[in-house]
Motif scaffolding. Structure first.
Motif, mmCIF file in Angstrom:
data_model
loop_
_atom_site.group_PDB
_atom_site.id
_atom_site.type_symbol
_atom_site.label_atom_id
_atom_site.label_comp_id
_atom_site.label_asym_id
_atom_site.label_seq_id
_atom_site.Cartn_x
_atom_site.Cartn_y
_atom_site.Cartn_z
ATOM 1 N N SER A 54 11.495 -43.928 -113.776
ATOM 2 C CA SER A 54 10.438 -42.794 -114.037
ATOM 3 C C SER A 54 9.718 -43.387 -115.095
ATOM 4 O O SER A 54 8.428 -43.494 -114.845
ATOM 5 N N SER A 58 5.918 -44.480 -114.026
ATOM 6 C CA SER A 58 4.938 -43.678 -114.647
ATOM 7 C C SER A 58 3.749 -44.490 -115.554
ATOM 8 O O SER A 58 2.626 -44.127 -115.563
ATOM 9 N N ARG A 62 -0.276 -43.466 -111.245
ATOM 10 C CA ARG A 62 -0.727 -42.006 -111.761
ATOM 11 C C ARG A 62 0.264 -41.112 -111.358
ATOM 12 O O ARG A 62 0.429 -40.103 -112.150
ATOM 13 N N ALA A 63 0.702 -41.143 -110.082
ATOM 14 C CA ALA A 63 1.539 -39.941 -109.547
ATOM 15 C C ALA A 63 2.248 -40.608 -108.484
ATOM 16 O O ALA A 63 1.988 -41.518 -107.718
ATOM 17 N N PRO A 64 3.623 -39.788 -108.088
ATOM 18 C CA PRO A 64 4.588 -40.401 -106.989
ATOM 19 C C PRO A 64 3.831 -39.881 -105.833
ATOM 20 O O PRO A 64 2.730 -39.384 -105.759
ATOM 21 N N SER A 65 4.411 -40.505 -104.671
ATOM 22 C CA SER A 65 3.963 -40.154 -103.278
ATOM 23 C C SER A 65 3.828 -38.705 -102.918
ATOM 24 O O SER A 65 3.044 -38.244 -102.275
ATOM 25 N N GLY A 67 4.344 -34.793 -104.813
ATOM 26 C CA GLY A 67 4.393 -33.983 -106.033
ATOM 27 C C GLY A 67 3.702 -34.837 -107.267
ATOM 28 O O GLY A 67 2.904 -35.914 -107.177
ATOM 29 N N THR A 68 3.964 -34.275 -108.430
ATOM 30 C CA THR A 68 3.515 -34.958 -109.798
ATOM 31 C C THR A 68 4.623 -35.170 -110.737
ATOM 32 O O THR A 68 4.533 -35.834 -111.646
ATOM 33 N N ASN A 69 5.680 -35.088 -110.424
ATOM 34 C CA ASN A 69 6.966 -35.307 -111.315
ATOM 35 C C ASN A 69 7.711 -36.548 -110.700
ATOM 36 O O ASN A 69 8.345 -36.457 -109.653
ATOM 37 N N PHE A 70 7.878 -37.572 -111.592
ATOM 38 C CA PHE A 70 8.516 -38.648 -111.170
ATOM 39 C C PHE A 70 9.906 -38.747 -111.032
ATOM 40 O O PHE A 70 10.364 -39.052 -109.968
ATOM 41 N N PHE A 73 10.967 -36.572 -107.720
ATOM 42 C CA PHE A 73 10.557 -37.357 -106.711
ATOM 43 C C PHE A 73 11.812 -38.559 -106.534
ATOM 44 O O PHE A 73 12.512 -38.670 -105.444
ATOM 45 N N TYR A 139 12.178 -29.909 -116.912
ATOM 46 C CA TYR A 139 10.593 -30.171 -116.469
ATOM 47 C C TYR A 139 10.114 -28.720 -116.108
ATOM 48 O O TYR A 139 8.822 -28.510 -115.707
#
Length: 265
Positions: A54, A58, A62-65, A67-70, A73, A139
């Motif tokens: 992560s 990160s 900018r973002a994982p494939s 969602g927004t939480n590495f 994901f 988170y």
């Protein structure tokens, strides 16, 4: 004068259960009881891996494939992968590991396989629950979980792990070079399993070959259960189950036929 006829000794009730339980207790002590931290290391290893991945990605993306939480994901991809790799390798070495006990009539090679699988599967499922719950709480995520999709992914994961483990139990024990060849062949799996991306991001001309890997189906199906907006249109559970059944049948047939020879190696 009639003498009473000798009766055959009665078989012990629940013999398989007793043997499997004893082998599980023995492995618990040998695997976790002698090292500092014991079961804590089974949890710390995936946590450290997810945290490191992560932090690195990160900084790159900018973002994982999805969602927004590495961490969320990557955990949905890394945890099934660790389950498959760890337990299939442990199953492959189960006969060698329990070889001294196979000399006892009450212990069979299936007892050794089942004991090792049950103990480590339960451990890894516990790790999955703890890690995913920890990420959600830490988170403050509020995911909409599709439990039917998650359970299907778990069934696919268990079947593939068993199939590969059973076949490799014969091959790696019978042929000493096979374990090294298998280890080399599995090194690209960390990328090909789809831990870092989803099949929809793979170029169309390569996607068909990418989805030949059953682990990619399992990872995508697992993410379908954790991401409400992900459809996983390229997943084929039938494909994974067919491969798993074929591998398991061949592995069992070979072990039934040659397990006595393997025990003597």
């Amino acid at each position: 004068m009639a003498f009473p006829t000798a009766q055959a000794p009665k078989s012990r009730r629940f013999r398989t259960f007793r043997s499997v339980s004893a082998l599980m207790l023995r492995e618990m002590v040998s695997s976790y009881g002698t090292s500092p931290g014991g079961y804590a290391w089974a949890i710390l290893e995936p946590v450290a891996g997810i945290a490191l991945l992560s932090a690195v990605f990160s900084l790159i993306l900018r973002a994982p494939s999805l969602g927004t939480n590495f961490p969320y994901f990557y955990a949905t991809g890394l945890l099934p992968f660790l389950f498959y790799m760890t337990i299939s390798n442990l199953l492959a070495a189960s006969i060698r590991y329990s070889k001294p006990f196979l000399a006892y009539p009450a212990v069979t090679f299936m007892d050794a396989l089942l004991a090792r699988f049950f103990l480590n599967a339960l451990t890894h499922f516990l790790v999955m629950v703890i890690v995913m719950t920890g990420i959600i709480v830490l988170y403050q995520l509020n995911p909409i979980l599709d439990w039917s999709a998650i359970m299907l992914a778990v069934a696919m994961l268990v079947s593939l792990t068993l199939g590969v483990g059973l076949l490799n139990c014969y091959l790696s024990t019978r042929f000493t070079l096979w374990a090294r060849l298998w280890a080399v062949a599995n090194r690209p799996m960390f990328i090909l399993a789809g831990i870092f991306f989803i099949p929809e991001n793979v170029p169309e001309r390569f996607r068909e070959y990418f989805m030949l890997n059953p682990l990619a189906h399992i990872t995508s199906q697992m993410r379908k259960g954790f991401f409400a907006t992900y459809d996983a249109v390229y997943v084929s559970p039938l494909y994974v189950f067919m491969i798993s059944i074929i591998l398991a049948i061949f592995g069992l047939l070979l072990l039934i036929r040659y397990h006595k020879d393997i025990a003597l190696l």
